[in-house]
Write a protein that holds these residues in place. Sequence first.
Motif, mmCIF file in Angstrom:
data_model
loop_
_atom_site.group_PDB
_atom_site.id
_atom_site.type_symbol
_atom_site.label_atom_id
_atom_site.label_comp_id
_atom_site.label_asym_id
_atom_site.label_seq_id
_atom_site.Cartn_x
_atom_site.Cartn_y
_atom_site.Cartn_z
ATOM 1 N N LEU A 61 38.249 -23.497 70.043
ATOM 2 C CA LEU A 61 37.169 -24.290 69.455
ATOM 3 C C LEU A 61 36.094 -24.656 70.473
ATOM 4 O O LEU A 61 34.912 -24.377 70.276
ATOM 5 C CB LEU A 61 37.746 -25.574 68.834
ATOM 6 N N CYS A 62 36.515 -25.279 71.566
ATOM 7 C CA CYS A 62 35.566 -25.828 72.526
ATOM 8 C C CYS A 62 34.728 -24.743 73.203
ATOM 9 O O CYS A 62 33.486 -24.799 73.189
ATOM 10 C CB CYS A 62 36.331 -26.645 73.571
ATOM 11 N N PHE A 63 35.369 -23.756 73.790
ATOM 12 C CA PHE A 63 34.652 -22.727 74.543
ATOM 13 C C PHE A 63 33.765 -21.838 73.665
ATOM 14 O O PHE A 63 32.655 -21.495 74.075
ATOM 15 C CB PHE A 63 35.626 -21.892 75.361
ATOM 16 N N PRO A 64 34.208 -21.413 72.461
ATOM 17 C CA PRO A 64 33.292 -20.644 71.613
ATOM 18 C C PRO A 64 32.010 -21.396 71.278
ATOM 19 O O PRO A 64 30.918 -20.814 71.272
ATOM 20 C CB PRO A 64 34.126 -20.376 70.356
ATOM 21 N N ALA A 65 32.122 -22.715 71.003
ATOM 22 C CA ALA A 65 30.919 -23.508 70.720
ATOM 23 C C ALA A 65 30.019 -23.574 71.952
ATOM 24 O O ALA A 65 28.792 -23.455 71.852
ATOM 25 C CB ALA A 65 31.311 -24.915 70.276
ATOM 26 N N LEU A 66 30.624 -23.754 73.119
ATOM 27 C CA LEU A 66 29.859 -23.806 74.370
ATOM 28 C C LEU A 66 29.189 -22.464 74.648
ATOM 29 O O LEU A 66 28.023 -22.412 75.068
ATOM 30 C CB LEU A 66 30.788 -24.191 75.517
ATOM 31 N N ILE A 67 29.901 -21.372 74.406
ATOM 32 C CA ILE A 67 29.341 -20.037 74.636
ATOM 33 C C ILE A 67 28.149 -19.791 73.740
ATOM 34 O O ILE A 67 27.107 -19.287 74.185
ATOM 35 C CB ILE A 67 30.441 -18.970 74.421
ATOM 36 N N GLU A 68 28.260 -20.161 72.458
ATOM 37 C CA GLU A 68 27.138 -19.935 71.543
ATOM 38 C C GLU A 68 25.918 -20.736 71.962
ATOM 39 O O GLU A 68 24.784 -20.237 71.932
ATOM 40 C CB GLU A 68 27.535 -20.305 70.112
#
Length: 463
Positions: free
Chosen positions: A412-419
Amino acid sequence: MTLSPPEKGPEKEQGVQLSLLEAGEAEGGNTNGLQNGSSTPYNPHQHRQHVHPTSNKETLIHLLKGSLGTGILAMPIAFHNAGLILGLIGTVFIGSLCTYCLHVLVRCQYKLCCQLRVPVLSYPMTLQVALEQGPPFLRWGAPFAKHLINFFLIVYQLGICCVYIVFVASNIKEVVDVYWVPEHDVRWYMLALLLPLILLNYVRNLKLLAPFSTVANLLTFVGLGLVLYFVFAEGLPGLEDRKLVGSIQGIPLFIGTTLFALEAVGVILALENNMKKPASFGGYTGVFNQAMFVIVSLYVAVGACGYLKYGSDVQGSITLNLPNDNVLAQVVKVMFSVAIFITYALQCYVPVDIIWNNYLRQKYEKSSNKLLIELGVRTILVLITFLLAVAVPRLELFISLFGALCLSALGLCFPALIELCVEWKNSPGPFLLLKDLVIFIFSLVALIIGTSISLSEIVHSFQ
């Protein structure tokens, strides 16, 4: 759930460890995903070369196999923590959120591959390159991204191995208590598993485990069918003694358990990268959505029906609730124990691969004791999981702990940060900023509260 080894794609040969700017300069300053001197956009899918690419059907089967393991057997205890209604709504919500975030991860990886003109990027490299072009105040973290992702992957995989040891020992104990010598502590069964697990983890070629993995998958599917048979046998009781909404303290445990069960972040990029037609992976009716629809439906069914059947007596794995006086029930426990025991080596392969190839291989590549050192690493990792399992032989606490700690971040956290970082140079609108911020905060809260409550329950178990 079964995680594949970190993908070793062509990026290591094509220098993707350059920053985005360096990669652009190496290609003549073009970072728009266009071939030099051409108006044709670079399509990573057309440049992937695989000896044995997987079809859409094979990828779907891999996704289903990867998500139907010990996690689904823990869903009834998750519903017990959340309550029936909240469990139903929460499982669908978390499943939908995980599905969306993993779509984001795959989509952002594709965009970065277009910009760098490379066929594939691993999860650690995706985060690193994204941070390099994100908001200035985040770029300092780019050099540490690879190590951060590797840390969570290692901890999560070792956590799975801990769960496997507790699961196998607990189920074997149930069978032995009925037919042989009763009332031995479950830790003795863990000790009996130690040497076989060490020897199993010495297998360095995964091809040798492939036939056993096939048997394990067959046992898992048959065993799950038999579990459902016992759940529905003689019907389900009413709602009189079942909680519709659980306690506040139980909700973080529910979230951690559901994340552990649902999340397939370790296989997503590897499976998408190895597809014959990777464009079929995404989309509303794509392979991933098809798999997640089946998985979430099964998790809701097993969680709700298992909780209805056993209520407050439900245990960390629903197999432990099966009747002790039924021979078929004992066969189911043995089947799952054998399947999970075999799968241990596959799960432990991931941390071994990360630690050895990223941090130790270069140092000991020319050493005459290279093999002994690698076997030593494999032994130490098994001992770590064994000692943790012996210290806290509580299946449900391990599942909720590692789900909250690792999968809140990875899924959850890293995919949102990546986007957010990938879209930063395009001046993302307020909706995207708000959406990613909400997901980031939700995952961070789930990580902190879920981990702290799980640790608190573990400490309480010693008292």
